[in-house]
Motif scaffolding. Structure first.
Motif, PDB file in Angstrom:
ATOM      1  N   SER A 173       1.040  -0.890  -0.098  1.00  0.00           N
ATOM      2  CA  SER A 173       0.204  -0.052   0.184  1.00  0.00           C
ATOM      3  C   SER A 173       1.021   1.061   0.136  1.00  0.00           C
ATOM      4  CB  SER A 173      -0.517   0.082   1.817  1.00  0.00           C
ATOM      5  OG  SER A 173      -1.484  -1.022   1.285  1.00  0.00           O
ATOM      6  N   ALA A 174       2.076   1.411   0.441  1.00  0.00           N
ATOM      7  CA  ALA A 174       2.764   2.664   0.856  1.00  0.00           C
ATOM      8  C   ALA A 174       3.908   2.887  -0.869  1.00  0.00           C
ATOM      9  CB  ALA A 174       4.381   2.411   1.595  1.00  0.00           C
ATOM     10  N   PHE A 175       3.277   1.858  -0.847  1.00  0.00           N
ATOM     11  CA  PHE A 175       3.734   1.744  -2.418  1.00  0.00           C
ATOM     12  C   PHE A 175       3.213   2.198  -3.595  1.00  0.00           C
ATOM     13  CE2 PHE A 175       8.359  -0.756  -2.224  1.00  0.00           C
ATOM     14  CZ  PHE A 175       8.619  -0.037  -1.772  1.00  0.00           C
ATOM     15  N   VAL A 176       1.774   1.501  -4.001  1.00  0.00           N
ATOM     16  CA  VAL A 176       0.939   2.123  -4.188  1.00  0.00           C
ATOM     17  C   VAL A 176       0.631   3.923  -4.079  1.00  0.00           C
ATOM     18  CG1 VAL A 176      -1.617   1.980  -4.536  1.00  0.00           C
ATOM     19  CG2 VAL A 176      -0.227  -0.070  -4.263  1.00  0.00           C
ATOM     20  N   GLU A 177       0.695   4.257  -2.973  1.00  0.00           N
ATOM     21  CA  GLU A 177       0.255   6.007  -2.268  1.00  0.00           C
ATOM     22  C   GLU A 177       1.831   6.222  -2.901  1.00  0.00           C
ATOM     23  OE1 GLU A 177       0.128   8.265   1.147  1.00  0.00           O
ATOM     24  OE2 GLU A 177      -0.150   6.479   1.506  1.00  0.00           O
ATOM     25  N   ASP A 178       2.974   6.219  -2.915  1.00  0.00           N
ATOM     26  CA  ASP A 178       4.255   7.212  -3.668  1.00  0.00           C
ATOM     27  C   ASP A 178       5.200   5.530  -3.837  1.00  0.00           C
ATOM     28  OD1 ASP A 178       6.118   8.025  -4.104  1.00  0.00           O
ATOM     29  OD2 ASP A 178       6.545   8.998  -2.004  1.00  0.00           O
ATOM     30  N   PRO A 179       5.001   6.239  -5.074  1.00  0.00           N
ATOM     31  CA  PRO A 179       5.988   4.943  -5.735  1.00  0.00           C
ATOM     32  C   PRO A 179       7.692   5.195  -6.073  1.00  0.00           C
ATOM     33  CG  PRO A 179       4.353   6.257  -7.384  1.00  0.00           C
ATOM     34  CD  PRO A 179       4.223   6.626  -5.586  1.00  0.00           C
ATOM     35  N   ALA A 180       7.428   6.185  -5.959  1.00  0.00           N
ATOM     36  CA  ALA A 180       9.225   6.291  -5.684  1.00  0.00           C
ATOM     37  C   ALA A 180      10.522   5.356  -5.217  1.00  0.00           C
ATOM     38  CB  ALA A 180       9.304   8.073  -4.604  1.00  0.00           C
ATOM     39  N   PRO A 181       9.748   4.887  -4.385  1.00  0.00           N
ATOM     40  CA  PRO A 181      10.509   3.729  -3.541  1.00  0.00           C
ATOM     41  C   PRO A 181      10.905   2.425  -4.798  1.00  0.00           C
ATOM     42  CG  PRO A 181      10.074   3.992  -2.043  1.00  0.00           C
ATOM     43  CD  PRO A 181       8.918   5.053  -2.916  1.00  0.00           C
ATOM     44  N   ALA A 182       9.328   2.155  -5.887  1.00  0.00           N
ATOM     45  CA  ALA A 182       9.854   1.412  -6.284  1.00  0.00           C
ATOM     46  C   ALA A 182      10.489   1.218  -7.869  1.00  0.00           C
ATOM     47  CB  ALA A 182       8.443   1.024  -6.756  1.00  0.00           C
ATOM     48  N   ILE A 205       6.904  -1.520 -13.867  1.00  0.00           N
ATOM     49  CA  ILE A 205       6.160  -0.120 -14.512  1.00  0.00           C
ATOM     50  C   ILE A 205       4.751   0.204 -14.611  1.00  0.00           C
ATOM     51  CG2 ILE A 205       6.634   1.814 -16.360  1.00  0.00           C
ATOM     52  CD1 ILE A 205       9.905   1.360 -16.247  1.00  0.00           C
ATOM     53  N   ASN A 206       4.160  -0.877 -14.822  1.00  0.00           N
ATOM     54  CA  ASN A 206       3.188  -1.229 -15.394  1.00  0.00           C
ATOM     55  C   ASN A 206       1.831  -0.867 -14.170  1.00  0.00           C
ATOM     56  OD1 ASN A 206       0.700  -1.410 -18.167  1.00  0.00           O
ATOM     57  ND2 ASN A 206       0.891  -3.841 -16.589  1.00  0.00           N
ATOM     58  N   ASP A 207       2.389  -1.974 -13.018  1.00  0.00           N
ATOM     59  CA  ASP A 207       1.375  -1.153 -12.243  1.00  0.00           C
ATOM     60  C   ASP A 207       1.451  -0.293 -11.365  1.00  0.00           C
ATOM     61  OD1 ASP A 207       1.278  -4.222 -11.773  1.00  0.00           O
ATOM     62  OD2 ASP A 207       2.770  -4.387  -9.965  1.00  0.00           O
ATOM     63  N   VAL A 208       2.452   0.395 -11.602  1.00  0.00           N
ATOM     64  CA  VAL A 208       2.541   2.018 -10.999  1.00  0.00           C
ATOM     65  C   VAL A 208       1.863   2.929 -12.180  1.00  0.00           C
ATOM     66  CG1 VAL A 208       4.506   4.539 -11.063  1.00  0.00           C
ATOM     67  CG2 VAL A 208       5.271   1.225 -10.623  1.00  0.00           C
ATOM     68  N   SER A 209       1.685   2.373 -13.343  1.00  0.00           N
ATOM     69  CA  SER A 209       0.853   3.101 -14.008  1.00  0.00           C
ATOM     70  C   SER A 209      -0.745   3.022 -14.039  1.00  0.00           C
ATOM     71  CB  SER A 209       0.924   2.807 -15.544  1.00  0.00           C
ATOM     72  OG  SER A 209       0.082   1.579 -16.259  1.00  0.00           O
ATOM     73  N   LYS A 210      -1.082   2.014 -13.314  1.00  0.00           N
ATOM     74  CA  LYS A 210      -2.859   1.741 -12.752  1.00  0.00           C
ATOM     75  C   LYS A 210      -2.377   2.741 -11.818  1.00  0.00           C
ATOM     76  CE  LYS A 210      -2.170  -2.797 -14.368  1.00  0.00           C
ATOM     77  NZ  LYS A 210      -2.070  -4.458 -13.604  1.00  0.00           N
ATOM     78  N   ASP A 211      -2.337   3.722 -11.126  1.00  0.00           N
ATOM     79  CA  ASP A 211      -2.138   4.372 -10.050  1.00  0.00           C
ATOM     80  C   ASP A 211      -2.116   5.983 -10.568  1.00  0.00           C
ATOM     81  OD1 ASP A 211      -3.528   2.163  -8.116  1.00  0.00           O
ATOM     82  OD2 ASP A 211      -1.560   1.461  -8.464  1.00  0.00           O
TER      83      ASP A 211
END
Length: 249
Positions: A173-182, A205-211
């Motif tokens: 959830s933390a990376f969904v909210e702020d993907p900077a670390p990923a 990257i595709n994961d992050v693009s959804k949010d």
């Protein structure tokens, strides 16, 4: 008819895993372990089967987690020689990874060492997620070390483990909210020489693009100048959901 993945986790799997552990730890009750698994797995789905095997395993290892981890590490067998076989050859180690996920929280470094070893035979992408949640700074430092590892399975663990929406896994959830670390991990691995690793980076990257579609568009545009063929591949595959929805890159 091919076996379903869940059906691989049965008495035969317990015999194999128990035998490997008994070879390193003579006090291990391999027969009792196989019998307990055989009694319980039939009605269970995949995750529950793996959980049963993990809990029955933990109950038969030393109470001291570091001692148990040392036995498990010695029982893993040789690393995979190539980039295939994670499930076809190494599937039987999934209960070991689950044990690390569920029981190693008070022993972060020992557990991450074991994850590094497991992923060279099976995968530890699920096992590291509690550590990212509970000890984000320290675990991310290890992840960045993994990103520079000579073994492609370990580099893949760096990217796959930080995916915010990894299938079958607990959501970060933390990376969904702020993907900077990923995304920082993705940036390190975007030109990896291994297609196996690059596929994982693209999925991240595709994961992050959804949010955060705008965040990913900015990231990709920043990579475009002088991008290597490897990075171009990651850019293309990592934006597949955006392009599906008509977003211009």
């Amino acid at each position: 008819m091919a076996k379903k993945l869940k059906d691989w986790f049965d008495r035969d799997c317990a015999v194999r895993l128990g035998g490997a552990i008994a070879a390193q730890y003579g006090a291990f009750d391999a027969q009792g372990y196989a019998a307990e698994v055989a009694r319980g797995v039939a009605p269970l789905a995949l995750k529950a089967r793996v959980g049963l095997m993990s809990e029955a395993l933990r109950a038969r290892l030393p109470a001291d987690y570091s001692a148990a981890a040392a036995i498990l590490s010695a029982a893993l067998g040789p690393p995979l020689e190539g980039e295939v076989g994670m499930f076809t050859s190494g599937y039987w180690l999934m209960p070991v990874a689950r044990l690390v996920e569920d029981h190693g929280g008070l022993h972060r470094e020992t557990s991450l060492d074991l994850c590094e070893a497991i992923t060279q035979r099976h995968t530890a992408e699920y096992a590291i997620r509690p550590y990212l949640e509970q000890h984000p700074s320290e675990t991310l430092a290890r992840v960045h070390r993994w990103a520079g590892h000579p073994n492609s399975h370990v580099r893949r663990l760096a990217s796959e483990g930080v995916r915010p929406r990894l299938p079958w896994a607990r959501r970060l959830s933390a990376f969904v909210e702020d993907p900077a670390p990923a995304l920082a991990v993705a940036a390190r691995l975007r030109a990896d020489p291994s297609a196996y690793v690059r596929k994982s980076v693209a999925n991240l990257i595709n994961d992050v693009s959804k949010d955060h579609p705008g965040r990913v568009v900015d990231l990709i545009r920043g990579w475009q100048a002088g991008a290597s063929p490897e990075t171009l591949w990651v850019m293309r595959h990592g934006t597949r959901t955006l392009r599906k929805h008509g977003v211009k890159i």
